[in-house]
Design a protein around this motif. Structure first.
Motif, PDB file in Angstrom:
ATOM      1  N   GLN A 352      51.621  46.979  28.065  1.00 39.96           N
ATOM      2  CA  GLN A 352      52.466  48.023  28.559  1.00 39.96           C
ATOM      3  C   GLN A 352      51.341  48.974  29.665  1.00 39.96           C
ATOM      4  N   THR A 353      50.692  49.977  28.870  1.00 37.82           N
ATOM      5  CA  THR A 353      50.170  51.097  28.713  1.00 37.82           C
ATOM      6  C   THR A 353      48.279  50.747  29.310  1.00 37.82           C
ATOM      7  N   LEU A 354      48.327  49.438  29.585  1.00 39.51           N
ATOM      8  CA  LEU A 354      46.948  49.000  30.006  1.00 39.51           C
ATOM      9  C   LEU A 354      47.202  48.704  32.007  1.00 39.51           C
ATOM     10  N   LEU A 355      48.504  48.387  31.660  1.00 39.86           N
ATOM     11  CA  LEU A 355      49.072  47.875  32.885  1.00 39.86           C
ATOM     12  C   LEU A 355      49.467  48.907  34.158  1.00 39.86           C
ATOM     13  N   LYS A 356      50.027  50.188  33.405  1.00 40.68           N
ATOM     14  CA  LYS A 356      51.075  51.229  33.871  1.00 40.68           C
ATOM     15  C   LYS A 356      49.990  52.044  34.019  1.00 40.68           C
ATOM     16  N   THR A 357      48.305  52.128  33.252  1.00 36.17           N
ATOM     17  CA  THR A 357      47.260  52.991  34.079  1.00 36.17           C
ATOM     18  C   THR A 357      46.473  52.656  34.611  1.00 36.17           C
ATOM     19  N   MET A 358      46.336  51.014  34.826  1.00 33.75           N
ATOM     20  CA  MET A 358      45.397  50.506  35.712  1.00 33.75           C
ATOM     21  C   MET A 358      46.519  50.854  37.351  1.00 33.75           C
ATOM     22  N   ASN A 359      46.966  50.335  37.263  1.00 35.84           N
ATOM     23  CA  ASN A 359      48.107  49.931  38.506  1.00 35.84           C
ATOM     24  C   ASN A 359      48.302  51.264  39.068  1.00 35.84           C
ATOM     25  N   ALA A 360      48.486  52.602  38.338  1.00 34.35           N
ATOM     26  CA  ALA A 360      48.016  53.939  38.863  1.00 34.35           C
ATOM     27  C   ALA A 360      46.273  54.920  39.490  1.00 34.35           C
ATOM     28  N   ILE A 361      45.608  53.946  38.858  1.00 34.79           N
ATOM     29  CA  ILE A 361      44.728  53.747  39.248  1.00 34.79           C
ATOM     30  C   ILE A 361      44.351  53.114  40.763  1.00 34.79           C
ATOM     31  N   MET A 362      44.950  52.217  40.657  1.00 29.71           N
ATOM     32  CA  MET A 362      44.321  50.704  41.599  1.00 29.71           C
ATOM     33  C   MET A 362      44.825  52.329  43.300  1.00 29.71           C
ATOM     34  N   HIS A 363      46.170  51.776  42.685  1.00 29.47           N
ATOM     35  CA  HIS A 363      46.486  52.515  43.808  1.00 29.47           C
ATOM     36  C   HIS A 363      46.092  53.944  44.090  1.00 29.47           C
ATOM     37  N   TYR A 364      45.697  54.837  43.463  1.00 32.81           N
ATOM     38  CA  TYR A 364      44.321  56.129  43.480  1.00 32.81           C
ATOM     39  C   TYR A 364      43.936  56.094  44.174  1.00 32.81           C
ATOM     40  N   GLN A 365      43.314  54.807  44.207  1.00 35.05           N
ATOM     41  CA  GLN A 365      41.519  54.508  44.536  1.00 35.05           C
ATOM     42  C   GLN A 365      42.066  53.049  45.491  1.00 35.05           C
ATOM     43  N   TYR A 366      42.987  52.930  46.742  1.00 32.84           N
ATOM     44  CA  TYR A 366      43.470  51.592  46.833  1.00 32.84           C
ATOM     45  C   TYR A 366      42.209  51.962  47.751  1.00 32.84           C
ATOM     46  N   ASP A 367      41.498  52.673  48.698  1.00 29.55           N
ATOM     47  CA  ASP A 367      40.473  52.200  49.205  1.00 29.55           C
ATOM     48  C   ASP A 367      38.937  51.753  49.338  1.00 29.55           C
ATOM     49  N   PHE A 368      39.321  52.310  48.449  1.00 31.38           N
ATOM     50  CA  PHE A 368      37.252  51.790  46.780  1.00 31.38           C
ATOM     51  C   PHE A 368      37.944  50.216  46.425  1.00 31.38           C
ATOM     52  N   PHE A 369      38.861  50.116  46.261  1.00 28.12           N
ATOM     53  CA  PHE A 369      39.171  48.437  45.941  1.00 28.12           C
ATOM     54  C   PHE A 369      39.280  47.529  47.036  1.00 28.12           C
ATOM     55  N   LEU A 370      39.782  48.140  48.365  1.00 30.83           N
ATOM     56  CA  LEU A 370      39.414  47.136  49.458  1.00 30.83           C
ATOM     57  C   LEU A 370      37.978  46.733  49.708  1.00 30.83           C
ATOM     58  N   THR A 371      37.827  47.911  50.363  1.00 33.90           N
ATOM     59  CA  THR A 371      35.798  48.068  50.735  1.00 33.90           C
ATOM     60  C   THR A 371      35.020  47.873  49.489  1.00 33.90           C
ATOM     61  N   GLY A 372      34.697  47.871  48.078  1.00 35.77           N
ATOM     62  CA  GLY A 372      34.126  48.641  47.251  1.00 35.77           C
ATOM     63  C   GLY A 372      33.033  49.535  48.064  1.00 35.77           C
ATOM     64  N   ASP A 373      33.410  50.317  49.172  1.00 33.18           N
ATOM     65  CA  ASP A 373      32.059  51.318  49.203  1.00 33.18           C
ATOM     66  C   ASP A 373      32.389  52.210  48.373  1.00 33.18           C
ATOM     67  N   ASP A 374      31.574  53.181  47.477  1.00 33.95           N
ATOM     68  CA  ASP A 374      31.643  54.411  47.023  1.00 33.95           C
ATOM     69  C   ASP A 374      31.805  55.722  47.501  1.00 33.95           C
ATOM     70  N   LYS A 375      31.372  55.996  49.273  1.00 36.30           N
ATOM     71  CA  LYS A 375      31.671  56.817  49.722  1.00 36.30           C
ATOM     72  C   LYS A 375      33.780  56.688  49.970  1.00 36.30           C
ATOM     73  N   ASN A 376      34.259  55.954  49.478  1.00 37.72           N
ATOM     74  CA  ASN A 376      35.790  55.955  49.712  1.00 37.72           C
ATOM     75  C   ASN A 376      36.786  56.253  48.371  1.00 37.72           C
ATOM     76  N   LEU A 377      35.765  56.608  47.328  1.00 38.65           N
ATOM     77  CA  LEU A 377      35.849  56.777  46.025  1.00 38.65           C
ATOM     78  C   LEU A 377      37.018  58.330  45.982  1.00 38.65           C
ATOM     79  N   LYS A 378      37.884  58.428  45.770  1.00 37.00           N
ATOM     80  CA  LYS A 378      38.441  59.810  46.077  1.00 37.00           C
ATOM     81  C   LYS A 378      38.450  60.790  44.858  1.00 37.00           C
TER      82      LYS A 378
END
Length: 491
Positions: A352-378
């Motif tokens: 539960q902790t792993l999923l909860k943490t990774m889900n928050a990271i994914m939404h925080y860095q949503y643009d990066f995970f869509l494009t894979g471009d380092d410049k989209n990292l917040k």
């Protein structure tokens, strides 16, 4: 004089269950299976559904009324006292879980063994070469002592006098320093070239002297290593050109010859593929612009508390008479049952902790995970995620430091998504990873005969709108393992 007094103290201590959860949380997926196997071996009340035969009929465990059992019968009680644990490790279940996570072929992978390359060790290879050479018993013992004294990188860092003393005290071999030196020279002729050297200079010279002595480039390379190794390592090429009266073209050939040599010959026999296996803990898929997060199935083992142990505990606990042995049996079974439940709860909480943490990271860095471009990292720090999921920073840190996520653009360590913020001239906050990417691009395109100094890189960043100090540029460069301009110079 002894005194007694009463004191009240307020202490904050972690319970055994909390400690177990913390330890499990920081275990990566590649090591989780080993940790679970250890627990299964230690606790017979814990069972793995994947290892248990589920085809047994349910009727083999009929419901029984504990009051019908007659524990007054001495013969029955004696048999109960001497129960065999193996007889109870059969089957059945309560508290089972674990089938609702991403499969991705991981369950199939569980059944496959990872092949490892079979290769002789560095010391075995040297020993086999020594066995092929005829020599006296004394010389053989001296050579064996030298081989055993080599470091893993192939260097001999112990003085000859120390080896002579070791031979005298441990093997009762009285040898002179000259005899040990002679055997060392023999070992230096073994493969890989450069073995048994006592310094980098000697290592390089051993390798060069085994090359074609009629080659003028090899001859000049020996001259450089013998007399100008310091200038070579510091890349003072102008001094070398003057001292050797060579053109830059000829010097480039000599330098390339030296760079072909192996500074750590002992490492050349190691299995280079023997790297840490990375198994992603999470998978992120892009489904028409929507990111889907799943947890690796290896993180969700199908564990359960043994029903046979629970029944055993109920019968023991409700016995009308309990002698010392029966009480010890009750205590043992209860301890194992509690331990199994705690472990299952810790595994479940880990998921539960792993999923909860990774889900928050994914939404925080949503643009990066869509494009894979380092410049989209917040810019993102541990506190940002900890506040989102309502957990402590240390918990997020334990997840980020050892877990990986597989995306369409590659597999990343979660720690790599965290970065400090840098403010541009326009007032916008960007990730320092964006600045590092720009630094890497400019250094990659620089003229290697005149590499960019930190001052020049600072000016380039300021022109691009990133107002940072030179020391910050130096810090980022070192974090990327990029040497200073002088050491990046090439002819």
């Amino acid at each position: 004089m002894l005194k007694q007094n009463l004191q009240q103290k307020l202490l904050q201590k972690l319970s055994p269950q909390q400690i177990q959860f913390i330890k499990l949380l920081q275990v990566p997926t590649v090591s989780l299976d080993t940790r679970i196997k250890e627990e299964l071996e230690e606790n017979p009340a814990l069972e793995d559904l994947s290892l248990t035969n589920l085809n047994e009929p349910e009727e083999q465990y009929p419901d029984r009324d504990p009051d019908e059992d007659n524990f007054n019968n001495e013969e029955e009680r004696g048999e109960m006292d001497e129960f065999n644990i193996d007889d109870y490790l059969q089957e059945d279940n309560v508290n089972e879980y674990g089938s609702r996570y991403d499969q991705n072929g991981d369950d199939e992978d569980d059944r496959k063994e990872i092949p490892f390359a079979v290769q002789s060790s560095f010391f075995e290879m040297l020993q086999s070469q020594l066995d092929m050479i005829p020599m006296s018993d004394k010389d053989f013992k001296i050579a064996n002592q030298i081989i055993g004294s080599l470091d893993d990188d192939g260097y001999l860092r112990r003085p000859i006098t120390s080896l002579t003393d070791d031979l005298a005290f441990s093997q009762n071999v009285m040898a002179e320093d000259e005899e040990v030196e002679e055997m060392l020279k023999l070992i230096q002729t073994f493969d890989p070239p450069g073995i048994g050297a006592r310094s980098l200079q000697e290592c390089l010279l051993i390798q060069l002297r085994r090359k074609d002595s009629n080659d003028p480039i090899v001859t000049k390379a020996i001259l450089v290593v013998e007399n100008y190794l310091d200038e070579f390592t510091r890349k003072h090429y102008d001094k070398l050109e003057k001292a050797l009266n060579m053109s830059s073209t000829d010097l480039r050939g000599v330098i390339n010859e030296i760079l072909k040599l192996n500074p750590k010959p002992g490492d050349s026999n190691e299995v280079n593929t023997k790297q840490m296996q990375v198994i992603p803990d999470f998978h992120i898929k892009n489904s028409d612009g929507v990111l889907i997060l799943t947890l690796n199935a290896k993180n969700a083992p199908e564990l359960r508390v043994s029903r046979s142990y629970q029944e055993m505990f109920q019968h023991y606990d409700k016995a009308s008479q309990k002698d010392k042995k029966l009480k010890e049996a009750v205590q043992f079974v209860k301890q194992k049952l509690d331990s199994a439940k705690w472990f299952i709860d810790a595994i479940k909480q880990r998921q539960q902790t792993l999923l909860k943490t990774m889900n928050a990271i994914m939404h925080y860095q949503y643009d990066f995970f869509l494009t894979g471009d380092d410049k989209n990292l917040k810019p993102m720090i541990l506190k940002d995620i900890a506040d989102k999921i309502g957990m402590d920073i240390s918990t997020v840190s334990r997840v980020a430091n050892s877990k990986y996520v597989q995306t369409e653009h590659g597999t990343y360590l979660l720690k790599s998504f965290f970065s400090e913020a840098i403010q541009t001239e326009s007032g916008e906050e960007v990730s320092n990873k964006e600045v590092k990417k720009i630094l890497e691009e400019h250094i990659g395109k620089e003229d290697k005969r005149h590499p960019l100094a930190d001052e020049k890189l600072t000016e380039i960043l300021k022109d691009a709108g990133y107002n940072i100090a030179r020391r910050t540029v130096a810090k980022y460069r070192e974090q990327m393992n990029i040497p200073v301009a002088r050491l990046r110079k090439e002819l």
